[in-house]
Structures are given as structure tokens and as C-alpha cells.
Design an enzyme around this catalytic site. Structure first.
Site, mmCIF file in Angstrom:
data_model
loop_
_atom_site.group_PDB
_atom_site.id
_atom_site.type_symbol
_atom_site.label_atom_id
_atom_site.label_comp_id
_atom_site.label_asym_id
_atom_site.label_seq_id
_atom_site.Cartn_x
_atom_site.Cartn_y
_atom_site.Cartn_z
ATOM 1 N N CYS A 47 59.770 46.171 26.061
ATOM 2 C CA CYS A 47 58.394 45.665 26.090
ATOM 3 C C CYS A 47 57.514 46.638 25.321
ATOM 4 O O CYS A 47 57.493 47.829 25.629
ATOM 5 C CB CYS A 47 57.892 45.529 27.531
ATOM 6 S SG CYS A 47 56.150 45.018 27.646
ATOM 7 N N GLU A 105 28.137 28.389 32.086
ATOM 8 C CA GLU A 105 29.576 28.539 31.841
ATOM 9 C C GLU A 105 30.190 27.162 31.643
ATOM 10 O O GLU A 105 29.846 26.218 32.358
ATOM 11 C CB GLU A 105 30.232 29.262 33.020
ATOM 12 C CG GLU A 105 31.744 29.272 33.042
ATOM 13 C CD GLU A 105 32.356 29.944 31.815
ATOM 14 O OE1 GLU A 105 33.283 29.349 31.243
ATOM 15 O OE2 GLU A 105 31.899 31.044 31.444
ATOM 16 N N ASN A 131 28.503 37.393 27.367
ATOM 17 C CA ASN A 131 29.821 37.984 27.637
ATOM 18 C C ASN A 131 30.877 37.005 27.128
ATOM 19 O O ASN A 131 31.589 36.378 27.909
ATOM 20 C CB ASN A 131 29.977 38.247 29.135
ATOM 21 C CG ASN A 131 31.273 38.953 29.473
ATOM 22 O OD1 ASN A 131 31.852 39.641 28.641
ATOM 23 N ND2 ASN A 131 31.740 38.790 30.699
ATOM 24 N N CYS A 165 34.678 42.156 24.427
ATOM 25 C CA CYS A 165 36.059 42.632 24.557
ATOM 26 C C CYS A 165 36.718 42.824 23.197
ATOM 27 O O CYS A 165 37.905 43.150 23.127
ATOM 28 C CB CYS A 165 36.886 41.664 25.412
ATOM 29 S SG CYS A 165 37.050 40.013 24.684
ATOM 30 N N GLN A 201 38.204 39.546 35.351
ATOM 31 C CA GLN A 201 38.650 40.704 34.587
ATOM 32 C C GLN A 201 39.928 41.311 35.174
ATOM 33 O O GLN A 201 40.142 41.300 36.393
ATOM 34 C CB GLN A 201 37.554 41.767 34.551
ATOM 35 C CG GLN A 201 36.260 41.312 33.890
ATOM 36 C CD GLN A 201 36.349 41.295 32.379
ATOM 37 O OE1 GLN A 201 37.404 41.496 31.789
ATOM 38 N NE2 GLN A 201 35.221 41.040 31.729
ATOM 39 N N CYS A 230 52.117 47.517 25.625
ATOM 40 C CA CYS A 230 51.223 48.678 25.717
ATOM 41 C C CYS A 230 51.477 49.571 24.501
ATOM 42 O O CYS A 230 52.295 50.492 24.545
ATOM 43 C CB CYS A 230 51.463 49.434 27.013
ATOM 44 S SG CYS A 230 51.051 48.503 28.499
#
Length: 373
Positions: free
Chosen positions: A11, A260, A305, A332, A210, A14
Site C-alpha cells: 500500500c 448544501e 468549504n 482541501c 471530515q 501514504c
């Protein structure tokens, strides 16, 4: 942090795994400051995260067989890689994985074979609250397995008493879509209460929340502090999700409106507002840009956001010409933030802060306070 999955090449999600955390944080700060590239910004100190165990959500692809299921990700060959020991998942989530593997065998839930397009169980989706309660969603191809899940659910709840919400989501299509339209509740409770910052958020199964609760709390509190500093009478929270910024922005004499596109997220936000007994806060299900463009008058302050793509040219253009005095922009993805800022030059970043929502990766959150020049 070291990771055996990363070291073995199983993997590589990360991408910064193994690098000293202080170096990761400094690199993200340099990257973000370079994109915004404005000497007038007052940069607040970055908010660091725990290096490991920070993820409150897990999307586990289910592969293997009924007798030997694997929970993790899909490899390049379309077959599964077990990631039940993933170090960035919270200890509470990791504790559920062995029990859920046994449940798959007990309930005879056939893992979905992607190359062959056969099987029933596609994913296990889990969300954990700070107090250790967990929402579990079975993503199934059809409802064929539901009787067996229901039959053995009591045993599962006994083994995992932290399961507060259990549902089944039906996703019949063979394509890269995580969930389907139909959500079937399997427990009486249908929402997970998550303490984030100053409020309890009621997260429904299909509501976005989140990944890192500690950093989300810091993000909402930063937005709250800037709203208090500016002291607007009217606030819009565009792309409000389950209402984190809107609920933190409530105050005496202030009117806050959250917008939203997801009706389920709006339902969750309204539950949180009512439970907190907040006044002056309302929510609207609809498109954020369409709402802003159609409104007869703008508010004093707008919070945005947006998803990774940013707010786009239409909303940026509206903000530029609207006369709105202040904007709080939580992003983000700094490149889309940079593009949006270029489209509204009258609103200059006055303050900014990086929050490390995703340690061990190159991703982060940045929040900026914009003021009309």
C-alpha cells in the site's frame, strides 16, 4: 511513523510514510504559502495532527472468500490486499476488523470479486466518534444477504457493543461508485453523534464528515474565532455539509444560513442545531452557487468549504462583485483555492492557517480569512 504495508510495497496511499513528521508539516506549509504567494498574509502557526491513529473513517474493500475474507484495498490486479493493521486508522476502528471478518463468515456474506463481477459484499464503511461509538455500513450488490445479516446482527452487537448505527447500502452497479441510493437501517439509531469543536454533530450514513476529528475541531474553532472577530450580522455557510461552520458561527443577534446540495446532510445539520438549541440558524438544501446568485441581498460574511475542485468561476465571480466584506475559505486543495482567489482580486487573504488533516500524505486543509480591499 513506520508502516509494514508501505515498506513491503503493498500500500502506497501514504506517500510521505517514513519521513519525519516535522519535515512533512514544514513542506506542506511551504507548498501552501508558495501557491497563495501573498506577502500580506498573516500566517498563523500550522495545526499539527497525531502522526498515527488519526483516521476516524475506514473504507474497507472486502475481497477473498467467505471462509477467509480480506479487508483492505484493491491491488493493481483487482484482488484484495489486507490492511486490517493500518496504523493511520484509529485503534477503535482496528479493533472492529477481526470481529467483522468473523461476521462475514458467520453470515455467509460472499465478498465481491471485481474481475469476475460476482459476489455480494463490496465494502465495509466505518465511522468512529471521539467517544468510541461506531457507525457501520455494509455496501451490498443486492438485498439477497439482508436476512442473514439481520439473523446474526444481535450477536455482532454483543461482540461490538460500540456499534451505535448499522445500515446496509445497496450498490448494484459494477463501477467505481462507492455507494448506491438506497440505505436500509438495521438498528433503531440512524445517526452517529460526533463531538467536533464546540458542538455535537449528528452524522447520518450518507453524510460527509471530515476524516480527522481533532483537526476538524480545530478548523471549526478557527472559523468561529474569525467570525467573532469580524462580528457580522448575517452569515452564509456555502457547502455547509452537516453544519460544522454554520453551527460554530451562531451568536446573539446573528443570522446564519447553511446551504448544501445533500438533503441528508441538511437533515443532519438541523438535528444538531435543534439538539444544541441554537437560534438564528437555518439550513437550505440546494446548490450553493445557485442560492448565492439568486439571493436578493448578500450577507456580511460568507463561509465556503467546497470539494476539491473549489468554488469555480461563477461563484468566484459573484463573490467578487457582491460587495460581501469578508469570506472565510476552507480548502482541501490549495491549487483550486489559488485559482479561485485569482478570480476575486478584490478579496485579499488577510489571515491563513494550515491544518494537517492527512498526516503521512501530501494533502492538508488550509483556511483563509479574506477581506475586501
Amino acid at each position: 511513523m513506520r508502516c509494514s504495508y508501505f515498506d513491503a510495497g503493498e500500500c502506497r496511499s501514504c506517500t510521505l510514510m517514513g519521513r519525519p513528521y516535522a519535515d512533512q508539516l514544514a513542506e506542506k506549509q511551504r507548498h501552501c504559502a508558495g501557491i497563495l504567494d501573498d506577502p500580506g498574509i498573516d500566517w498563523l502557526p500550522p495545526v499539527a495532527s497525531a502522526e498515527d491513529g488519526y483516521r476516524n473513517r475506514a473504507k474497507m474493500v472486502v475481497t477473498g472468500t467467505v471462509e477467509a475474507p480480506r479487508l483492505g484495498i484493491l491491488g493493481a490486479d483487482g484482488h484484495g490486499v489486507d490492511l486490517t493493521g493500518c496504523g493511520v486508522c484509529s485503534p477503535g476502528l482496528r479493533a472492529t476488523f477481526p470481529v467483522l471478518s468473523r461476521f462475514i463468515t458467520t453470515a455467509r456474506l460472499t465478498p465481491y470479486d471485481v474481475p469476475r463481477r460476482r459476489g455480494e459484499l463490496k465494502y465495509l464503511l466505518l465511522t468512529e466518534s471521539p467517544d468510541g461509538r461506531v457507525m457501520l455500513r455494509f455496501v451490498l450488490r443486492t438485498d439477497e444477504a439482508l436476512p442473514r445479516i439481520r439473523k446474526h446482527l444481535a450477536t455482532l452487537l454483543t461482540e461490538l457493543p460500540q456499534l451505535a448505527v448499522v445500515t446496509a447500502n445497496l450498490q448494484p452497479e459494477h463501477k467505481a461508485v462507492l455507494e448506491g441510493e438506497r440505505e436500509i437501517p438495521l438498528t433503531d439509531a440512524d445517526s452517529l453523534r460526533v463531538r467536533a469543536g464546540d458542538v455535537d454533530l449528528h452524522v447520518l450514513p450518507k453524510s460527509f464528515f471530515q476524516t480527522n476529528t481533532a483537526i476538524a475541531s480545530a478548523l471549526y474553532r478557527q472559523g468561529r474565532d474569525w467570525i467573532r472577530e469580524v462580528a457580522p450580522a448575517t452569515v452564509w455557510d456555502l457547502y455547509c455539509g452537516v453544519g460544522g461552520f454554520a453551527l460554530h458561527g451562531a451568536g446573539p443577534g446573528r443570522t446564519v444560513t447553511g446551504i448544501e446540495i445533500s438533503p441528508e446532510a441538511i437533515t443532519a445539520a438541523e438535528r444538531s442545531r435543534d439538539a444544541a438549541r441554537l437560534t438564528g440558524v437555518s439550513f437550505v438544501a440546494g446548490d450553493a452557487t445557485a442560492y448565492a446568485v439568486a439571493a436578493p441581498t448578500p450577507p456580511d460574511l460568507v463561509v465556503v468549504n467546497p470539494p476539491r475542485r473549489g468554488i469555480g468561476p461563477e461563484l468566484s465571480g459573484w463573490l467578487e462583485t457582491s460587495g460581501v466584506r469578508h469570506v472565510i475559505y476552507s480548502s482541501c486543495y490549495a491549487p483550486s483555492l489559488g485559482r479561485d482567489l485569482a478570480a476575486m482580486p478584490s478579496l485579499r487573504p488577510r489571515k491563513a492557517r494550515l491544518l494537517d488533516m492527512f498526516p503521512q500524505t501530501r494533502h492538508y486543509e488550509v483556511i483563509t480569512l479574506l477581506e475586501r480591499g
